[in-house]
Write a protein that holds these residues in place. Structure first.
Motif, mmCIF file in Angstrom:
data_model
loop_
_atom_site.group_PDB
_atom_site.id
_atom_site.type_symbol
_atom_site.label_atom_id
_atom_site.label_comp_id
_atom_site.label_asym_id
_atom_site.label_seq_id
_atom_site.Cartn_x
_atom_site.Cartn_y
_atom_site.Cartn_z
ATOM 1 N N ALA A 3 -2.472 10.678 -1.221
ATOM 2 C CA ALA A 3 -1.273 10.017 -1.694
ATOM 3 C C ALA A 3 -0.663 10.868 -2.769
ATOM 4 C CB ALA A 3 -1.593 8.620 -2.209
ATOM 5 N N TRP A 129 1.600 5.790 -3.775
ATOM 6 C CA TRP A 129 1.988 6.536 -2.582
ATOM 7 C C TRP A 129 3.438 6.950 -2.645
ATOM 8 C CZ3 TRP A 129 -0.745 6.435 2.564
ATOM 9 C CH2 TRP A 129 -2.134 6.251 2.397
ATOM 10 N N LEU A 196 -5.766 2.463 4.968
ATOM 11 C CA LEU A 196 -4.863 3.423 4.357
ATOM 12 C C LEU A 196 -4.916 4.768 5.082
ATOM 13 C CD1 LEU A 196 -5.470 2.578 0.601
ATOM 14 C CD2 LEU A 196 -3.494 1.966 2.007
ATOM 15 N N ALA A 200 -1.690 6.703 6.927
ATOM 16 C CA ALA A 200 -1.273 8.097 6.753
ATOM 17 C C ALA A 200 -1.197 8.814 8.096
ATOM 18 C CB ALA A 200 -2.246 8.816 5.814
ATOM 19 N N LEU A 212 6.855 5.784 3.761
ATOM 20 C CA LEU A 212 5.409 5.676 3.570
ATOM 21 C C LEU A 212 5.029 4.434 2.762
ATOM 22 C CD1 LEU A 212 2.615 6.814 4.034
ATOM 23 C CD2 LEU A 212 2.966 8.359 2.104
ATOM 24 N N VAL A 216 2.579 1.300 3.952
ATOM 25 C CA VAL A 216 1.455 0.779 3.161
ATOM 26 C C VAL A 216 1.552 -0.738 3.068
ATOM 27 C CG1 VAL A 216 0.402 0.724 0.869
ATOM 28 C CG2 VAL A 216 1.117 2.904 1.852
#
Length: 233
Positions: A3, A129, A196, A200, A212, A216
């Motif tokens: 992140a 992030w 998580l 990604a 992004l 999340v």
């Protein structure tokens, strides 16, 4: 965990353990209240660490991950191969090592004690992030792309996730009053870390089209509500 990845923080010791990254809103070399910043020796380490990472990113961009050797990285960074290995035990670590875990733990512990757990997690993770994606967009994209394309990078990331998971276990234990080794605590922590990672990977596999931080949020909704409730609305 992948992140926020600013290389301006104090580097880890030779063992490869990560060091805290600077808090958001502070300048490089600054920390929280009362922090006078790193001394000369630490600044030299920071400079060396940054040189190694920047050389690695540049070489990977020019010739690809597999073609990039530690010897080439050392030459480009004007250090010896042994110096590279003092900072990063493997080539994968140069790409993946970051300061996210200490930052995540510090910010989660700073949340109000009576705040719902998932709200704390959502606030801190979305912010962290988003910061990484904004400060180093090209590097974040490269790292996630390499996780998709290079098995060794993905394997090393999965190995490093266990460190993040143990950190979350400790934090959850303190927050809930349970033991960090409780099965439920471990399942929750490692499930969250896995969620998580998949976020990604999804982001990279779909050409970074989505936000992004929004992804999340979606991942945490699934984790919080369960797949059936999420699909059924």
């Amino acid at each position: 965990m992948t992140a926020a990845r600013t290389p301006t923080s104090t580097p880890p010791p030779a063992s490869g353990d990560t060091a805290p990254r600077r808090p958001p809103g502070t300048a490089p070399g600054q920390g929280g209240a009362g922090d006078r910043g790193p001394g000369l020796r630490e600044r030299k380490k920071i400079k060396t660490r940054m040189a190694i990472r920047e050389a690695t990113y540049r070489l990977i961009e020019e010739q690809g991950y597999e073609a990039t050797t530690v010897e080439q990285i050392a030459e480009a960074a004007e250090v010896s191969p042994s110096t590279v290995f003092r900072y990063f035990p493997t080539k994968e670590d140069i790409v993946l090592t970051d300061e996210f875990d200490p930052l995540l733990e510090r910010e989660l512990r700073a949340r109000p004690a009576d705040e719902p757990l998932m709200e704390s997690l959502r606030t801190v993770m979305r912010s962290s992030w988003a910061t990484g994606a904004q400060e180093e967009p090209d590097i974040v994209r490269m790292r996630t792309r390499l996780m998709v394309e290079v098995p060794a990078v993905r394997a090393r990331m999965m190995e490093s996730m266990s460190v993040t998971g143990r950190m979350l276990c400790r934090l959850l234990a303190d927050r809930t009053g349970r033991d960090a080794d409780d099965l439920e605590v471990r399942v929750f922590a490692m499930g969250l870390v896995g969620a998580l990672l998949e976020t990604a990977l999804h982001w990279a596999e779909h050409d970074y089209r989505d936000s992004l931080p929004d992804l999340v949020d979606r991942a945490l909704v699934v984790f919080e509500n369960g797949l059936g409730r999420t699909i059924d609305g």
